[in-house]
Design a protein around this motif. Sequence first.
Motif, PDB file in Angstrom:
ATOM      1  N   ALA A  31       0.827  -1.205   0.000  1.00 35.25           N
ATOM      2  CA  ALA A  31       0.000   0.000   0.000  1.00 35.25           C
ATOM      3  C   ALA A  31       0.863   1.258   0.000  1.00 35.25           C
ATOM      4  N   GLN A  32       1.987   1.217   0.703  1.00 37.64           N
ATOM      5  CA  GLN A  32       2.868   2.380   0.747  1.00 37.64           C
ATOM      6  C   GLN A  32       3.398   2.720  -0.643  1.00 37.64           C
ATOM      7  N   LEU A  51       0.479   4.255  -2.670  1.00 39.08           N
ATOM      8  CA  LEU A  51       0.132   5.606  -2.220  1.00 39.08           C
ATOM      9  C   LEU A  51       1.242   6.605  -2.542  1.00 39.08           C
ATOM     10  N   TYR A  73       0.644   7.645  -6.029  1.00 46.55           N
ATOM     11  CA  TYR A  73      -0.436   8.630  -6.094  1.00 46.55           C
ATOM     12  C   TYR A  73       0.070  10.016  -5.685  1.00 46.55           C
ATOM     13  N   SER A 128      -3.847   3.392 -13.081  1.00 47.79           N
ATOM     14  CA  SER A 128      -4.532   2.362 -12.298  1.00 47.79           C
ATOM     15  C   SER A 128      -5.518   1.648 -13.203  1.00 47.79           C
ATOM     16  N   THR A 162      -1.637  -4.089  -5.997  1.00 47.58           N
ATOM     17  CA  THR A 162      -2.180  -3.607  -4.726  1.00 47.58           C
ATOM     18  C   THR A 162      -2.325  -4.790  -3.760  1.00 47.58           C
ATOM     19  N   TRP A 212      -9.588  -0.417  -1.869  1.00 46.08           N
ATOM     20  CA  TRP A 212      -9.632   1.032  -1.622  1.00 46.08           C
ATOM     21  C   TRP A 212      -8.345   1.721  -2.063  1.00 46.08           C
ATOM     22  N   THR A 213      -7.258   0.957  -2.291  1.00 49.69           N
ATOM     23  CA  THR A 213      -6.008   1.565  -2.757  1.00 49.69           C
ATOM     24  C   THR A 213      -5.975   1.725  -4.263  1.00 49.69           C
ATOM     25  N   SER A 214      -6.988   1.235  -4.984  1.00 46.91           N
ATOM     26  CA  SER A 214      -7.007   1.312  -6.440  1.00 46.91           C
ATOM     27  C   SER A 214      -8.006   2.377  -6.875  1.00 46.91           C
TER      28      SER A 214
END
Length: 320
Positions: A134-135, A138, A141, A158, A268, A274-276
């Motif tokens: 996740a890091q 993010l 992003y 994505s 992911t 939720w990270t996508s």
Amino acid sequence: MRAQAVLHATRGHSNARIARETGLHLDTVRRWRGRFAHGGLPALADCRRSGRPARFSPVQVAEAKVLACQLPAETGVPLSRWSCPELAAELTARGITETVSASTVRRRLREDAPRPWRYRSWIFIRDPNCRAKAQRVLDLYAHTSEGVPPGEREYVVSSDEKTSIQARCRCHPTLAPGQARAMRVNHEYGRGGALAHLAAYDVHRAKVFGRCEPKTGIVPFTNLVEQVMTLRRRQTRPLGCRQRLLPPRPEGHRPLGQCLPNAVMVHTPVHASWTSQIEIFFSIVQRKVVQPNHVPDLTQVRDRLRAFEDRYSATAQPFQ
């Protein structure tokens, strides 16, 4: 609370201090000190009031809220969740209250108890490398990769797939909204087949690249990647996608890294959609294009999805 205010007064505390320690308003403390000074202990009781007295005592209301905050299965009731009529019947059956209506139960629960007829689902993230994965996503992003900002010729995209978008031909035409009338959609429909919508979302430029395929798999996904790379015609940085088990590669199919060395795959974490950010776009498609739909064949479904991608990309802003 009235008695506490009077007891504080007997210790010589000021009205302001009593209000702070009891949580009462200053005017409330002043009023009940004055009533006690003029009428003594009986003045602290409620005065007679007009109207019908309360039917249910505070203890009965509290017991109703306690029952609402328990799962029905834990109390021996074969229900998955409470409703107001079921709660009213259970309160009467247990002898907590006399006959009570569902509206009364709903009014009492509205004060501070949760709504037992509602529920929210959740999922436990079981990926052992969830934080590291996740890091990395993010950071991309946030326009950085391993502490270094990506170059001007690099993109963060994505991508994922939305499966089983059906073509539904309603048995009766959809009626447009009118005065004091919502749009009306006939419930019965004929199935015209289904397709998969694969899309890639440029997270920093809010551009969507999509295509429709008869089914999902490694080959349709590779076609999407080649489409994005061909349209960009420049070096492209990580292409994020949901981590999943891909089907075996067809005979003669080369790995993605060999076909497109400029595309870097970033997965992911499992159970962390939720990270996508493409999932946010798919939710928009679901609300604005898919539901409710009245499309007789798959050709019109493809045309509508393609037109919506162009419409969205023309005015969209990156997700914050």
